[in-house]
Design an enzyme around this catalytic site. Structure first.
Site, PDB file in Angstrom:
ATOM      1  N   LYS A   1       0.861  -1.188   0.000  1.00 38.03           N
ATOM      2  CA  LYS A   1       0.000   0.000   0.000  1.00 38.03           C
ATOM      3  C   LYS A   1       0.896   1.237   0.000  1.00 38.03           C
ATOM      4  O   LYS A   1       1.674   1.463   0.915  1.00 38.03           O
ATOM      5  CB  LYS A   1      -0.899   0.011   1.241  1.00 38.03           C
ATOM      6  CG  LYS A   1      -1.878   1.163   1.219  1.00 38.03           C
ATOM      7  CD  LYS A   1      -1.856   1.904   2.543  1.00 38.03           C
ATOM      8  CE  LYS A   1      -2.632   3.176   2.529  1.00 38.03           C
ATOM      9  NZ  LYS A   1      -1.941   4.290   1.870  1.00 38.03           N
TER      10      LYS A   1
ATOM     11  N   CYS B   1      12.849   9.684   9.418  1.00 35.86           N
ATOM     12  CA  CYS B   1      12.700   9.045  10.728  1.00 35.86           C
ATOM     13  C   CYS B   1      14.001   9.087  11.509  1.00 35.86           C
ATOM     14  O   CYS B   1      13.996   9.142  12.721  1.00 35.86           O
ATOM     15  CB  CYS B   1      12.251   7.607  10.529  1.00 35.86           C
ATOM     16  SG  CYS B   1      13.251   6.748   9.318  1.00 35.86           S
TER      17      CYS B   1
ATOM     18  N   GLU C   1       8.431  14.216  17.571  1.00 40.96           N
ATOM     19  CA  GLU C   1       8.971  14.173  16.212  1.00 40.96           C
ATOM     20  C   GLU C   1       8.286  15.267  15.384  1.00 40.96           C
ATOM     21  O   GLU C   1       7.087  15.199  15.147  1.00 40.96           O
ATOM     22  CB  GLU C   1       8.683  12.796  15.599  1.00 40.96           C
ATOM     23  CG  GLU C   1       9.265  12.633  14.218  1.00 40.96           C
ATOM     24  CD  GLU C   1       8.911  11.286  13.585  1.00 40.96           C
ATOM     25  OE1 GLU C   1       7.731  10.902  13.629  1.00 40.96           O
ATOM     26  OE2 GLU C   1       9.822  10.633  13.062  1.00 40.96           O
TER      27      GLU C   1
HETATM   28  P1  NAD Z   1       1.589   7.548   8.709  1.00 36.07           P
HETATM   29  O1  NAD Z   1       1.745   6.605   9.830  1.00 36.07           O
HETATM   30  O2  NAD Z   1       0.561   8.589   8.811  1.00 36.07           O
HETATM   31  O3  NAD Z   1       1.283   6.759   7.361  1.00 36.07           O
HETATM   32  C1  NAD Z   1       2.107   5.697   6.918  1.00 36.07           C
HETATM   33  C2  NAD Z   1       1.291   4.791   6.023  1.00 36.07           C
HETATM   34  O4  NAD Z   1       0.283   4.168   6.823  1.00 36.07           O
HETATM   35  C3  NAD Z   1       0.561   5.507   4.901  1.00 36.07           C
HETATM   36  O5  NAD Z   1       0.579   4.705   3.747  1.00 36.07           O
HETATM   37  C4  NAD Z   1      -0.855   5.632   5.443  1.00 36.07           C
HETATM   38  O6  NAD Z   1      -1.836   5.723   4.447  1.00 36.07           O
HETATM   39  C5  NAD Z   1      -0.985   4.340   6.212  1.00 36.07           C
HETATM   40  N1  NAD Z   1      -2.015   4.352   7.262  1.00 36.07           N
HETATM   41  C6  NAD Z   1      -2.521   5.418   7.921  1.00 36.07           C
HETATM   42  N2  NAD Z   1      -3.461   5.013   8.805  1.00 36.07           N
HETATM   43  C7  NAD Z   1      -3.545   3.671   8.699  1.00 36.07           C
HETATM   44  C8  NAD Z   1      -4.318   2.664   9.355  1.00 36.07           C
HETATM   45  N3  NAD Z   1      -5.202   2.976  10.304  1.00 36.07           N
HETATM   46  N4  NAD Z   1      -4.116   1.374   9.021  1.00 36.07           N
HETATM   47  C9  NAD Z   1      -3.204   1.038   8.087  1.00 36.07           C
HETATM   48  N5  NAD Z   1      -2.466   1.939   7.418  1.00 36.07           N
HETATM   49  C10 NAD Z   1      -2.626   3.241   7.720  1.00 36.07           C
HETATM   50  O7  NAD Z   1       3.045   8.179   8.472  1.00 36.07           O
HETATM   51  P2  NAD Z   1       3.480   9.258   7.395  1.00 36.07           P
HETATM   52  O8  NAD Z   1       3.014  10.594   7.855  1.00 36.07           O
HETATM   53  O9  NAD Z   1       3.118   8.788   6.027  1.00 36.07           O
HETATM   54  O10 NAD Z   1       5.071   9.149   7.526  1.00 36.07           O
HETATM   55  C11 NAD Z   1       5.809   9.779   8.488  1.00 36.07           C
HETATM   56  C12 NAD Z   1       6.143   8.844   9.634  1.00 36.07           C
HETATM   57  O11 NAD Z   1       6.830   7.695   9.171  1.00 36.07           O
HETATM   58  C13 NAD Z   1       7.079   9.479  10.642  1.00 36.07           C
HETATM   59  O12 NAD Z   1       6.646   9.188  11.943  1.00 36.07           O
HETATM   60  C14 NAD Z   1       8.415   8.805  10.360  1.00 36.07           C
HETATM   61  O13 NAD Z   1       9.299   8.800  11.446  1.00 36.07           O
HETATM   62  C15 NAD Z   1       7.973   7.446   9.971  1.00 36.07           C
HETATM   63  N6  NAD Z   1       9.034   6.771   9.217  1.00 36.07           N
HETATM   64  C16 NAD Z   1       9.758   5.776   9.822  1.00 36.07           C
HETATM   65  C17 NAD Z   1      10.809   5.164   9.133  1.00 36.07           C
HETATM   66  C18 NAD Z   1      11.659   4.104   9.785  1.00 36.07           C
HETATM   67  O14 NAD Z   1      12.393   3.416   9.074  1.00 36.07           O
HETATM   68  N7  NAD Z   1      11.608   3.936  11.086  1.00 36.07           N
HETATM   69  C19 NAD Z   1      11.096   5.544   7.824  1.00 36.07           C
HETATM   70  C20 NAD Z   1      10.342   6.554   7.244  1.00 36.07           C
HETATM   71  C21 NAD Z   1       9.307   7.156   7.946  1.00 36.07           C
END
Ligand code: NAD
Length: 494
Positions: free
Chosen positions: A189, A298, A397
Site C-alpha cells: 500500500k 525518521c 517528532e
Molecule cells: P503515517 O503513519 O501517517 O502513514 C504511513 C502509512 O500508513 C501511509 O501509507 C498511510 O496511508 C498508512 N495508514 C494510515 N493510517 C492507517 C491505518 N489505520 N491502518 C493502516 N495503514 C494506515 O506516516 P506518514 O506521515 O506517512 O510518515 C511519516 C512517519 O513515518 C514518521 O513518523 C516517520 O518517522 C515514519 N518513518 C519511519 C521510518 C523508519 O524506518 N523507522 C522511515 C520513514 C518514515
C-alpha cells in the site's frame, strides 16, 4: 514529466493531470468504485496526477491475486527469484531519472540532492537482495547416525506492506526486495501523498515478475491500509510510518497472531564533543538532520547536544553552512532543499516553531517566514536554542527542518538526556577521540548509532528501532530471513 503505461488514458475532467492506475494480479486498472484522488506537487501546488481511491474490495482482489501467485513463486529455486530481482535493479537504474523526477515532484524532495540518490539506492537494494537470495539456507543437527534432522526456511505467504511518503521508493523497495527474495508475494500500500514513483517502479518490476507476485495499491490508510492489515490471508505485516498508526498495525497483527515489523518515528540525538568544533562536523550534523530532505526523515538527528565550550562557535559554523543551502523548486538542478510534502505537514511544522518561540526559544536561524516566494510549502532550515527538555519541540517528532540545540558539560548527563526519550531509532556521536565516541555509542539506547557520519542506511546493515521507534530488524540479510521466513524442522529416522 512522463507518467506513461500505468495511465488509464483518461485525463480527469478539466485538468491535464493523468489518471494513474494501480497494479493487481499483473494488470493495471482503476479502483472498483471508479473514484480518484489527486496527487499534488507541494512546491508548485498543482495536481500532477489522480490515483485510484481504493477500498476494501480492491484489497481483497489484490490479496487473492498475491495468494494465487504465491503457489508458484514460493517454490521457485531461490536463485531464480534472485535473478529476477537483479534484473529489476538493472531496469530501475536504467530508468533512474524518470522515477526520480516523479519522486521529486510528488514529495517536494530535491531531485539532485535526494530523489536521484534514492532511486539509485533502490536499484542497488534490488541487486543486493537478488545476489543474497541463495542465503535462504537451513541447518543440520548432529543427532547421530540414525537421525537426519534439518531445518528449511519457508516463505510465509502473502505479505502486507505499508509505506509512508518521505522516501517512498527506497522504503517500498526494501519491502519488495526482502519479501520477494524469500519467496513471499506482496500487497504494497503506497502513501496517498507520494504513490507515483512507486507505481512507476512497479511498472518496470511487473514487466519482469510473474503476475500477482507484486501488487501495488493506492488510497488512504483507513480505506486500504486498515483492511490490508486485518485481512485473514495476509501472513505477515511490514509497516513503516508513524508510531500512532504503528500501534494500530500491532493491534491488527495481535488479533490474528501474525508476525509484524514496525519501522516507526524517531527523535534522534546527535552529541558533539568539544574536539569536533569544525566545519566538517557542522556539515555532518546537517546531513544527519536530513536538512536537504526538509528534515522529513525518521532517523533525523533532531536533538543536537553541543558541549558548552563550543556552543556558540559551533552554532556559528552550523548557521553559516545552513545559509549556503539553496532552497527552491525540487526539480531545479540548483536546489539543495525542496518543499515540505503537504499543506497539513507544513502547518504542523510551523506550529512547532511558533510554539517553541512563544515558550521563549531563541531562533539561531530560520523561522516561519517562507524562504521562497510563491505558494509552495517551503520552510527554512530552522535551529532553535534555549528550548526546555520537556517542550514539545524537544520531545516530539516534528518531521520538518527544525533542529533543537541543547548545551551540555557532563558526559553522563548528556547520555542520560539523550536517552530520555520515548523513541530509540538512531543516534549520532561526533568526536575525534574514538574511545570517547565508542563509549558513548555503546550507551545510547537506539537501534543505530553513527560515529562521525551523517549518511543513510546501507544495504546489509541491521536496521530498526528500540522503544516506540519500532519492532524488529529488517535490513540485514539475517534480519530479512528472520522477518520474512518461518523455520521448519524436519527430523527423519534412518
Ligand atoms: P503515517 O503513519 O501517517 O502513514 C504511513 C502509512 O500508513 C501511509 O501509507 C498511510 O496511508 C498508512 N495508514 C494510515 N493510517 C492507517 C491505518 N489505520 N491502518 C493502516 N495503514 C494506515 O506516516 P506518514 O506521515 O506517512 O510518515 C511519516 C512517519 O513515518 C514518521 O513518523 C516517520 O518517522 C515514519 N518513518 C519511519 C521510518 C523508519 O524506518 N523507522 C522511515 C520513514 C518514515
Amino acid at each position: 514529466m512522463t507518467i506513461t503505461n500505468t495511465e488509464t488514458g483518461t485525463k480527469a475532467a478539466g485538468t491535464d493531470a493523468p489518471q494513474v492506475s494501480q497494479l493487481i494480479g499483473g494488470v493495471w486498472g482503476p479502483s472498483d468504485n471508479g473514484q480518484w484522488r489527486p496527487v499534488e506537487n507541494p512546491a508548485r501546488r498543482t495536481t500532477i496526477a489522480y490515483i485510484p481511491d481504493s477500498q476494501e474490495s480492491d484489497v481483497n482482489r489484490a490479496v487473492e491475486a498475491a495468494a494465487e501467485a504465491f503457489k508458484s513463486w514460493g517454490v521457485l529455486p531461490s536463485r531464480e527469484r534472485g535473478k529476477l530481482l537483479i534484473a529489476i535493479g538493472d531496469k530501475i537504474a536504467e530508468h533512474q531519472e524518470e522515477i526520480a523526477r516523479l519522486v521529486a515532484a510528488e514529495t517536494g524532495n530535491a531531485l539532485r540532492t535526494q530523489a536521484r540518490g534514492e532511486v539509485a539506492s533502490a536499484a542497488d537494494v534490488f541487486r543486493f537482495y537478488g545476489e543474497a537470495a541463495f542465503q535462504q539456507k537451513g541447518e543440520t543437527f548432529p543427532f547421530g547416525e540414525n537421525l537426519l534432522s534439518y531445518t528449511v526456511r519457508e516463505p510465509l505467504g502473502v505479505v502486507g506492506g505499508i509505506v509512508p511518503w518521505n522516501a517512498p521508493v527506497i522504503l517500498s523497495t526494501m519491502k519488495i526486495a526482502m519479501a520477494l527474495m524469500t519467496g513471499n508475494t506482496l500487497v504494497l500500500k503506497t502513501a496517498e501523498l507520494a504513490p507515483l514513483g512507486v507505481l512507476k517502479l512497479a511498472e518496470y518490476a511487473n514487466e519482469i515478475l510473474p503476475a500477482g507476485v507484486l501488487n501495488v495499491l493506492t488510497g488512504t490508510g483507513q480505506a486500504v491500509g486498515n483492511p490490508l492489515s486485518r485481512h485473514p490471508k495476509v501472513a505477515k505485516l511490514t509497516f513503516t510510518g508513524s508510531t500512532g498508526v504503528g500501534k494500530d498495525i500491532l493491534a491488527a497483527a495481535a488479533d490474528r497472531i501474525v508476525p509484524v515489523t514496525l519501522e516507526l518515528g524517531g527523535k534522534s540525538p546527535a552529541i558533539v564533543f568539544p574536539d569536533s568544533d569544525d566545519t566538517a562536523t557542522a556539515q555532518g550534523v546537517i546531513a544527519g538532520m536530513r536538512f536537504t530532505r526538509q528534515g522529513q526523515s525518521c532517523t533525523a538527528g533532531s536533538r543536537l547536544y553541543l558541549h558548552k565550550d563550543i556552543f556558540d562557535s559551533f552554532l556559528e559554523k552550523l548557521a553559516a553552512e545552513l545559509g549556503k543551502l539553496k532552497i527552491g523548486d525540487p526539480l531545479d538542478e540548483e536546489t539543495d532543499m525542496g518543499a515540505i510534502v503537504s499543506g497539513k505537514q507544513y502547518d504542523t511544522v510551523i506550529r512547532y516553531i511558533e510554539g517553541a518561540v512563544q515558550q521563549g526559544g531563541h531562533l539561531v536561524t530560520g523561522g516561519i517566514e517562507r524562504p521562497v516566494e510563491g505558494e509552495g510549502y517551503y520552510v527554512a532550515p530552522t535551529v532553535i536554542a534555549g528550548a526546555g527538555d520537556d517542550w514539545a519541540v524537544t520531545r516530539e517528532e516534528v518531521f520538518g527542518p527544525v533542529l533543537v540545540v541543547i548545551p551540555w558539560d557532563d558526559e553522563n548527563d548528556v547520555i542520560e538526556a539523550a536517552n530520555d526519550s520515548d523513541y530509540g531509532l538512531a543516534g549520532y556521536v561526533w568526536s575525534k577521540d574514538i574511545s570517547t565516541a565508542i563509549r558513548t555509542a555503546n550507551r545510547l539506547e537506539v537501534g543505530w548509532v553513527q560515529i562521525n557520519r551523517g549518511g543513510g542506511q546501507l544495504p546489509g546493515m541491521s536496521y530498526g528501532g528500540n522503544k516506540q521507534s519500532g519492532l524488529g530488524r529488517e535490513y540485514s540479510i539475517e534480519g530479512a530471513l528472520e522477518s520474512f521466513t518461518n523455520v521448519k524442522n524436519i527430523t527423519i529416522a534412518i
